[in-house]
Design a protein around this motif. Structure first.
Motif, PDB file in Angstrom:
ATOM      1  N   TYR A 130      27.781 102.120  52.044  1.00 21.13           N
ATOM      2  CA  TYR A 130      27.375 100.716  51.886  1.00 21.13           C
ATOM      3  C   TYR A 130      27.780  99.908  53.122  1.00 21.13           C
ATOM      4  CZ  TYR A 130      26.529  96.241  49.566  1.00 21.13           C
ATOM      5  OH  TYR A 130      26.045  94.988  49.234  1.00 21.13           O
ATOM      6  N   GLY A 131      28.963 100.192  53.648  1.00 23.82           N
ATOM      7  CA  GLY A 131      29.417  99.503  54.847  1.00 23.82           C
ATOM      8  C   GLY A 131      28.547  99.785  56.057  1.00 23.82           C
ATOM      9  N   LEU A 132      27.873 100.933  56.050  1.00 21.13           N
ATOM     10  CA  LEU A 132      26.953 101.288  57.127  1.00 21.13           C
ATOM     11  C   LEU A 132      25.556 100.717  56.898  1.00 21.13           C
ATOM     12  CD1 LEU A 132      27.911 105.058  57.600  1.00 21.13           C
ATOM     13  CD2 LEU A 132      28.621 103.112  59.013  1.00 21.13           C
ATOM     14  N   GLY A 133      25.365 100.058  55.761  1.00 18.03           N
ATOM     15  CA  GLY A 133      24.058  99.493  55.428  1.00 18.03           C
ATOM     16  C   GLY A 133      23.168 100.429  54.648  1.00 18.03           C
ATOM     17  N   ASN A 134      23.721 101.567  54.205  1.00 19.87           N
ATOM     18  CA  ASN A 134      22.939 102.564  53.469  1.00 19.87           C
ATOM     19  C   ASN A 134      23.144 102.382  51.966  1.00 19.87           C
ATOM     20  OD1 ASN A 134      21.496 104.779  52.599  1.00 19.87           O
ATOM     21  ND2 ASN A 134      23.147 106.234  53.060  1.00 19.87           N
ATOM     22  N   LYS A 135      22.330 101.556  51.356  1.00 21.14           N
ATOM     23  CA  LYS A 135      22.469 101.311  49.930  1.00 21.14           C
ATOM     24  C   LYS A 135      22.062 102.521  49.089  1.00 21.14           C
ATOM     25  CE  LYS A 135      22.019  96.284  50.165  1.00 21.14           C
ATOM     26  NZ  LYS A 135      21.275  95.095  49.700  1.00 21.14           N
ATOM     27  N   ALA A 136      21.350 103.456  49.688  1.00 21.95           N
ATOM     28  CA  ALA A 136      20.963 104.670  48.963  1.00 21.95           C
ATOM     29  C   ALA A 136      22.177 105.519  48.613  1.00 21.95           C
ATOM     30  CB  ALA A 136      19.973 105.485  49.791  1.00 21.95           C
ATOM     31  N   GLY A 137      23.308 105.221  49.215  1.00 25.02           N
ATOM     32  CA  GLY A 137      24.527 105.951  48.905  1.00 25.02           C
ATOM     33  C   GLY A 137      24.974 105.785  47.464  1.00 25.02           C
ATOM     34  N   ILE A 138      24.394 104.833  46.758  1.00 23.70           N
ATOM     35  CA  ILE A 138      24.715 104.630  45.339  1.00 23.70           C
ATOM     36  C   ILE A 138      24.073 105.706  44.471  1.00 23.70           C
ATOM     37  CG2 ILE A 138      22.717 103.181  44.807  1.00 23.70           C
ATOM     38  CD1 ILE A 138      26.242 102.483  43.538  1.00 23.70           C
ATOM     39  N   GLY A 139      23.087 106.418  45.000  1.00 23.94           N
ATOM     40  CA  GLY A 139      22.290 107.351  44.208  1.00 23.94           C
ATOM     41  C   GLY A 139      23.092 108.359  43.394  1.00 23.94           C
ATOM     42  N   PRO A 140      23.998 109.121  44.010  1.00 21.97           N
ATOM     43  CA  PRO A 140      24.771 110.106  43.229  1.00 21.97           C
ATOM     44  C   PRO A 140      25.611 109.461  42.130  1.00 21.97           C
ATOM     45  CG  PRO A 140      24.946 110.545  45.581  1.00 21.97           C
ATOM     46  CD  PRO A 140      24.285 109.214  45.442  1.00 21.97           C
ATOM     47  N   PHE A 141      26.043 108.239  42.347  1.00 16.66           N
ATOM     48  CA  PHE A 141      26.867 107.545  41.358  1.00 16.66           C
ATOM     49  C   PHE A 141      26.037 107.109  40.158  1.00 16.66           C
ATOM     50  CE2 PHE A 141      29.082 107.423  45.318  1.00 16.66           C
ATOM     51  CZ  PHE A 141      30.412 107.641  44.959  1.00 16.66           C
ATOM     52  N   VAL A 142      24.805 106.716  40.424  1.00 13.13           N
ATOM     53  CA  VAL A 142      23.901 106.377  39.323  1.00 13.13           C
ATOM     54  C   VAL A 142      23.635 107.617  38.477  1.00 13.13           C
ATOM     55  CG1 VAL A 142      21.601 105.558  38.706  1.00 13.13           C
ATOM     56  CG2 VAL A 142      22.836 104.486  40.603  1.00 13.13           C
ATOM     57  N   LYS A 143      23.367 108.739  39.123  1.00 15.62           N
ATOM     58  CA  LYS A 143      23.104 109.984  38.386  1.00 15.62           C
ATOM     59  C   LYS A 143      24.322 110.404  37.561  1.00 15.62           C
ATOM     60  CE  LYS A 143      19.668 111.914  41.588  1.00 15.62           C
ATOM     61  NZ  LYS A 143      19.374 113.026  42.540  1.00 15.62           N
ATOM     62  N   ALA A 144      25.495 110.295  38.160  1.00 20.43           N
ATOM     63  CA  ALA A 144      26.719 110.669  37.440  1.00 20.43           C
ATOM     64  C   ALA A 144      26.939 109.740  36.251  1.00 20.43           C
ATOM     65  CB  ALA A 144      27.915 110.611  38.380  1.00 20.43           C
ATOM     66  N   ALA A 145      26.646 108.456  36.432  1.00 23.48           N
ATOM     67  CA  ALA A 145      26.817 107.491  35.346  1.00 23.48           C
ATOM     68  C   ALA A 145      25.825 107.752  34.216  1.00 23.48           C
ATOM     69  CB  ALA A 145      26.642 106.069  35.879  1.00 23.48           C
ATOM     70  N   LEU A 146      24.603 108.070  34.562  1.00 24.05           N
ATOM     71  CA  LEU A 146      23.604 108.373  33.538  1.00 24.05           C
ATOM     72  C   LEU A 146      24.015 109.618  32.743  1.00 24.05           C
ATOM     73  CD1 LEU A 146      20.314 107.642  35.530  1.00 24.05           C
ATOM     74  CD2 LEU A 146      21.271 106.297  33.641  1.00 24.05           C
ATOM     75  N   LYS A 147      24.573 110.601  33.446  1.00 24.42           N
ATOM     76  CA  LYS A 147      25.043 111.801  32.752  1.00 24.42           C
ATOM     77  C   LYS A 147      26.207 111.444  31.823  1.00 24.42           C
ATOM     78  CE  LYS A 147      23.938 115.394  32.901  1.00 24.42           C
ATOM     79  NZ  LYS A 147      23.097 116.208  31.970  1.00 24.42           N
ATOM     80  N   ALA A 148      27.108 110.588  32.278  1.00 24.77           N
ATOM     81  CA  ALA A 148      28.228 110.159  31.434  1.00 24.77           C
ATOM     82  C   ALA A 148      27.725 109.418  30.197  1.00 24.77           C
ATOM     83  CB  ALA A 148      29.173 109.272  32.238  1.00 24.77           C
ATOM     84  N   ASN A 149      26.746 108.548  30.382  1.00 20.18           N
ATOM     85  CA  ASN A 149      26.169 107.832  29.244  1.00 20.18           C
ATOM     86  C   ASN A 149      25.537 108.804  28.250  1.00 20.18           C
ATOM     87  OD1 ASN A 149      26.901 105.290  30.203  1.00 20.18           O
ATOM     88  ND2 ASN A 149      24.983 105.005  31.322  1.00 20.18           N
TER      89      ASN A 149
END
Length: 237
Positions: free
Chosen positions: A161-180
């Motif tokens: 995110y600090g580099l301006g790459n908002k796509a870096g959130i992608g793996p976290f979204v997938k992990a959160a969906l799996k947790a849900n």
């Protein structure tokens, strides 16, 4: 609303650097709760270079919100947690001498060990969370241990995110969906800050709690502790 738990390790580091009791760790914990934070986090390490084991004991009657103790579940740590009986224990695979947490658990490789520790904490009424990387298999492994929650290790997100790459959130979204999907709660922490917390919160479904220390204390040097806690609370709504 996502809860904010403030990690006060850096307050202890500052205190220890001069000896004595300034800043007063217990008073800071009282004030942070008074300012509106919904929890206090500490991470005692074996060398006690910041939070001391006695601090964990002294904080027990002070913390009237959620009390979260993080650490590697070695013998002394387990004994401390069972003595203090915090709201939550977050299991972190710290190597001895590590400067800071730098990896999540391999919940598959260490399943039996984690399961045994978690069962002991559950028998004592302590909620458990496992520090994991943003990996769906590690989330599945955490669920298999009987943990109540995961804590997503967010350093890679913060860096991207600090580099301006908002796509870096992608793996976290997938992990959160799996947790849900698996009905295991989601916490998060490490390098979250005022710059990135709102974006992270908006993209992680059912984020229950964030634990923030280094950035929040650093920002508070400029903005004031009361102000920063309430700025976080506004961003987490």
């Amino acid at each position: 609303m996502t809860k904010l738990s403030v990690n006060i390790n850096k307050i202890a580091t500052l205190r220890n650097s001069r000896g004595g009791n300034t800043p007063n760790l217990l008073q800071v914990a009282k004030d942070i709760q008074q300012f509106g934070a919904q929890g206090i986090t500490i991470h005692p390490r074996p060398d006690e270079r910041h939070i001391r084991y006695q601090d964990a004991r002294d904080l027990k009657p002070i913390v009237y919100t959620e009390y979260n103790i993080e650490g590697n579940p070695q013998h002394n740590f387990i004994e401390l947690v069972l003595e203090c009986k915090p709201t939550q224990v977050t299991l972190v695979p710290d190597a001895i001498g590590a400067l800071t947490s730098n990896a999540g658990w391999d919940t598959i490789k260490h399943k039996d060990y984690l399961t045994e520790v978690i069962q002991e904490f559950n028998r004592n009424g302590i909620r458990t969370a496992i520090f994991v990387d943003a990996d769906e298999k590690m989330v599945e492994g955490a669920k298999a241990t009987g943990a109540d929650r995961i804590e997503l290790y967010t350093e890679s997100f913060a860096h991207q995110y600090g580099l301006g790459n908002k796509a870096g959130i992608g793996p976290f979204v997938k992990a959160a969906l799996k947790a849900n999907e698996l009905n295991i709660g989601i916490n998060a922490g490490h390098d979250l800050s005022l710059d990135n917390i709102k974006f992270f919160k908006e993209n992680i479904p059912n984020l229950l709690e964030v634990s923030i220390g280094h950035a929040l204390i650093s920002e508070s040097l400029y903005l004031g502790l009361d102000n920063v806690v309430n700025m976080y609370l506004q961003k987490l709504k």
